[in-house]
Scaffold this motif. Structure first.
Motif, PDB file in Angstrom:
ATOM      1  N   HIS A   6       0.813  -1.223   0.000  1.00 61.57           N
ATOM      2  CA  HIS A   6       0.000   0.000   0.000  1.00 61.57           C
ATOM      3  C   HIS A   6       0.845   1.271   0.000  1.00 61.57           C
ATOM      4  O   HIS A   6       0.392   2.322   0.420  1.00 61.57           O
ATOM      5  N   ASP A   7       2.089   1.178  -0.482  1.00 60.90           N
ATOM      6  CA  ASP A   7       2.986   2.342  -0.513  1.00 60.90           C
ATOM      7  C   ASP A   7       2.840   3.148  -1.793  1.00 60.90           C
ATOM      8  O   ASP A   7       2.650   2.594  -2.873  1.00 60.90           O
ATOM      9  N   LEU A   8       2.985   4.452  -1.634  1.00 59.28           N
ATOM     10  CA  LEU A   8       3.219   5.361  -2.749  1.00 59.28           C
ATOM     11  C   LEU A   8       4.573   5.988  -2.475  1.00 59.28           C
ATOM     12  O   LEU A   8       4.843   6.408  -1.339  1.00 59.28           O
ATOM     13  N   VAL A   9       5.441   6.049  -3.491  1.00 57.38           N
ATOM     14  CA  VAL A   9       6.822   6.471  -3.265  1.00 57.38           C
ATOM     15  C   VAL A   9       7.219   7.550  -4.264  1.00 57.38           C
ATOM     16  O   VAL A   9       6.952   7.437  -5.459  1.00 57.38           O
ATOM     17  N   ALA A 133      -5.690   9.245  -6.283  1.00 53.92           N
ATOM     18  CA  ALA A 133      -6.725  10.035  -6.961  1.00 53.92           C
ATOM     19  C   ALA A 133      -6.686  11.505  -6.538  1.00 53.92           C
ATOM     20  O   ALA A 133      -7.035  12.394  -7.319  1.00 53.92           O
ATOM     21  N   MET A 134      -6.258  11.762  -5.289  1.00 57.10           N
ATOM     22  CA  MET A 134      -6.125  13.146  -4.806  1.00 57.10           C
ATOM     23  C   MET A 134      -4.947  13.849  -5.483  1.00 57.10           C
ATOM     24  O   MET A 134      -4.808  15.063  -5.358  1.00 57.10           O
ATOM     25  N   GLY A 135      -4.108  13.095  -6.184  1.00 59.85           N
ATOM     26  CA  GLY A 135      -2.975  13.688  -6.885  1.00 59.85           C
ATOM     27  C   GLY A 135      -1.654  13.513  -6.171  1.00 59.85           C
ATOM     28  O   GLY A 135      -0.807  14.401  -6.216  1.00 59.85           O
ATOM     29  N   PHE A 136      -1.448  12.370  -5.516  1.00 55.93           N
ATOM     30  CA  PHE A 136      -0.201  12.135  -4.790  1.00 55.93           C
ATOM     31  C   PHE A 136       1.024  12.467  -5.632  1.00 55.93           C
ATOM     32  O   PHE A 136       1.876  13.251  -5.227  1.00 55.93           O
ATOM     33  N   HIS A 137       1.141  11.863  -6.804  1.00 60.07           N
ATOM     34  CA  HIS A 137       2.355  12.013  -7.598  1.00 60.07           C
ATOM     35  C   HIS A 137       2.575  13.458  -8.019  1.00 60.07           C
ATOM     36  O   HIS A 137       3.684  13.991  -7.878  1.00 60.07           O
ATOM     37  N   ALA A 143       5.541  19.645  -4.480  1.00 58.22           N
ATOM     38  CA  ALA A 143       6.059  20.026  -3.161  1.00 58.22           C
ATOM     39  C   ALA A 143       7.549  19.683  -3.073  1.00 58.22           C
ATOM     40  O   ALA A 143       8.330  20.432  -2.469  1.00 58.22           O
ATOM     41  N   GLY A 144       7.962  18.577  -3.682  1.00 54.87           N
ATOM     42  CA  GLY A 144       9.373  18.208  -3.688  1.00 54.87           C
ATOM     43  C   GLY A 144      10.235  19.237  -4.413  1.00 54.87           C
ATOM     44  O   GLY A 144      11.347  19.548  -3.970  1.00 54.87           O
ATOM     45  N   VAL A 145       9.719  19.784  -5.501  1.00 52.09           N
ATOM     46  CA  VAL A 145      10.438  20.843  -6.223  1.00 52.09           C
ATOM     47  C   VAL A 145      10.581  22.062  -5.325  1.00 52.09           C
ATOM     48  O   VAL A 145      11.651  22.689  -5.238  1.00 52.09           O
ATOM     49  N   GLN A 146       9.517  22.418  -4.613  1.00 49.94           N
ATOM     50  CA  GLN A 146       9.545  23.562  -3.684  1.00 49.94           C
ATOM     51  C   GLN A 146      10.508  23.283  -2.534  1.00 49.94           C
ATOM     52  O   GLN A 146      11.247  24.185  -2.105  1.00 49.94           O
ATOM     53  N   LEU A 147      10.511  22.047  -2.025  1.00 50.01           N
ATOM     54  CA  LEU A 147      11.421  21.646  -0.952  1.00 50.01           C
ATOM     55  C   LEU A 147      12.877  21.825  -1.395  1.00 50.01           C
ATOM     56  O   LEU A 147      13.681  22.438  -0.691  1.00 50.01           O
TER      57      LEU A 147
END
Length: 154
Positions: A6-9, A133-137, A143-147
């Motif tokens: 059940h992981d999203l990475v 479906a909420m748009g994880f990727h 957010a990773g780009v902003q981080l």
């Protein structure tokens, strides 16, 4: 760590030190600057890195939406690994709605870059699918780009 059913990475090499990325994840005033993809933003970040310590914030949408998130820190290895969950509230009080456990790992690559891996571990396939479906990727990617951009300024 091995991926589970059940992981999203999200995993990528970031042009920033693990120390700077760690600060962005663990200092509330920095977390508020990158944690949600724009135009969303975070307020009220609270972080206590002791096991069972509070990890909380409110995600705010451009239309006035507010999504408070309250959980605890499970593990904190400075500069290397942070694990949080919404399965508990501070004081080890079980949550009404456990959605995920998040594990962040930071691996220095020796050249000023860091292998950054964010794992969202869900309790069920339904929760994983809901998060996708909420748009994880897209969301966690933005957010990773902003981080990375913020970490480069530290």
């Amino acid at each position: 760590m091995t991926n589970h059913l059940h992981d999203l990475v999200l995993s990528r090499t970031m042009a920033a030190s693990s120390a700077a990325l760690w600060r962005c994840w663990t200092e509330p005033q920095l977390l508020e600057r990158w944690f949600c993809p724009k135009p969303w933003f975070v307020t009220d970040a609270r972080i206590d890195l002791t096991p069972g310590g509070e990890f909380a914030c409110t995600m705010n949408g451009p239309g006035g939406e507010k999504f408070p998130s309250l959980g605890v820190v499970l593990a904190a290895e400075p500069g290397k690994r942070l694990v949080t969950t919404d399965a508990f509230k501070p004081g080890w009080i079980p949550s009404d709605r456990a959605f995920l456990t998040t594990e962040i790992t930071l691996e220095d690559q020796g050249d000023g870059t860091t292998l950054y891996t964010a794992t969202a571990r869900h309790w069920s396939d339904e929760a994983k699918q809901e998060h996708e479906a909420m748009g994880f990727h897209e969301g966690w990617g933005a957010a990773g780009v902003q981080l990375e951009a913020l970490a480069q300024t530290l």
